[in-house]
Scaffold this motif. Sequence first.
Motif, mmCIF file in Angstrom:
data_model
loop_
_atom_site.group_PDB
_atom_site.id
_atom_site.type_symbol
_atom_site.label_atom_id
_atom_site.label_comp_id
_atom_site.label_asym_id
_atom_site.label_seq_id
_atom_site.Cartn_x
_atom_site.Cartn_y
_atom_site.Cartn_z
ATOM 1 N N PRO A 122 -73.872 -128.323 -13.381
ATOM 2 C CA PRO A 122 -73.151 -127.295 -12.671
ATOM 3 C C PRO A 122 -72.975 -125.985 -13.412
ATOM 4 O O PRO A 122 -73.224 -124.777 -12.910
ATOM 5 N N CYS A 125 -76.195 -123.896 -12.494
ATOM 6 C CA CYS A 125 -75.980 -123.485 -11.000
ATOM 7 C C CYS A 125 -75.021 -122.388 -11.103
ATOM 8 O O CYS A 125 -75.370 -121.274 -10.398
ATOM 9 N N HIS A 126 -73.991 -122.296 -11.893
ATOM 10 C CA HIS A 126 -73.163 -120.939 -11.819
ATOM 11 C C HIS A 126 -73.699 -119.991 -12.472
ATOM 12 O O HIS A 126 -73.619 -118.835 -11.734
ATOM 13 N N ARG A 127 -74.525 -120.129 -13.542
ATOM 14 C CA ARG A 127 -75.362 -119.072 -14.004
ATOM 15 C C ARG A 127 -76.196 -118.350 -13.071
ATOM 16 O O ARG A 127 -76.531 -117.089 -13.017
ATOM 17 N N ALA A 130 -74.362 -116.362 -10.484
ATOM 18 C CA ALA A 130 -73.291 -115.586 -10.803
ATOM 19 C C ALA A 130 -73.702 -114.209 -10.417
ATOM 20 O O ALA A 130 -72.722 -113.233 -10.160
ATOM 21 N N VAL A 154 -69.738 -113.360 -6.787
ATOM 22 C CA VAL A 154 -69.073 -114.603 -7.470
ATOM 23 C C VAL A 154 -67.631 -113.984 -8.351
ATOM 24 O O VAL A 154 -67.952 -112.965 -9.164
ATOM 25 N N GLY A 157 -65.516 -117.782 -10.687
ATOM 26 C CA GLY A 157 -65.850 -119.151 -10.036
ATOM 27 C C GLY A 157 -65.924 -119.344 -8.631
ATOM 28 O O GLY A 157 -66.102 -120.554 -8.323
ATOM 29 N N THR A 158 -65.407 -118.566 -7.884
ATOM 30 C CA THR A 158 -65.385 -118.778 -6.424
ATOM 31 C C THR A 158 -66.304 -117.694 -5.799
ATOM 32 O O THR A 158 -66.638 -116.806 -6.398
ATOM 33 N N VAL A 196 -73.073 -125.385 -2.787
ATOM 34 C CA VAL A 196 -71.718 -125.319 -2.955
ATOM 35 C C VAL A 196 -70.938 -125.868 -1.807
ATOM 36 O O VAL A 196 -71.156 -125.600 -0.441
ATOM 37 N N ILE A 237 -70.720 -128.363 -6.783
ATOM 38 C CA ILE A 237 -71.798 -127.389 -6.951
ATOM 39 C C ILE A 237 -72.955 -128.177 -7.532
ATOM 40 O O ILE A 237 -72.876 -129.013 -8.589
#
Length: 245
Positions: A122, A125-127, A130, A154, A157-158, A196, A237
């Motif tokens: 995760p 994935c966020h990186r 972003a 982003v 975090g949403t 997501v 995610i």
Amino acid sequence: MSVSYVPRQELKRSSGLDGDDGSPPSEWGWPSPPDPGDLSKRVARRRAELHLSQAQVAARAEVSLRYLEYVERYPARPSAAVLRRLAAALQTTPSALLGGGSQEPPGYGRLDGPPVVTKLVPAECHRLIAPGGIGRIAFCTTSGPAVLPVSFAVVAGTIVIRTAEGSAVDGHADEQVAFEVDHLDQALSQGWSVLVRGRAHRVAHPAELKVVRGDAGIWPWPGGERDCYVRIIPDTITGRRVESG
């Protein structure tokens, strides 16, 4: 008012048409305001994707820094040898820099070797998502599933999407949705995708709307009035990376 210009013979030599170094003289002056062509934009964009400076690319391609600046500012016509070195420095192909396959769907080619698939944690994935950009939102309609491309950002975090009031996305804003982002680099035979899943809601509270408008910075490509913001709170995610083995 004086105007800087370049003699015809110097412009020809510095464009890479004569010789392979593309080295302009020290007295080079830009003859006009910047007017990037397709090659200029592709070179600059690819350099930014690799997080390389102009000096780094110029050294790798064995051209002068001044010439690379010219390539990124004007519709240059480098020689075949210079184009090959630029492509190698940018880890791509001459065809890609010239726009070959630009009208084809992403991934229409084949990998250079057996695929190697890696699951992404995760945090990775966020990186990857972003920076924001273009993604796809999926939801159920009375006529079946629908998937639409959308611009997103982003925020905390949403996932935040900016859309038009009364649009299909707006009409399905308050329900469970899926959201996907991917990137393919055909020149390097690699790519990744992030999925997501979560509950979406239309941003209506004044305080939340103020934060979203201030932090999202979304400018949808289609333009027009798009003053409705939809926010996706991720439940899960997941992602994967595919490379040529």
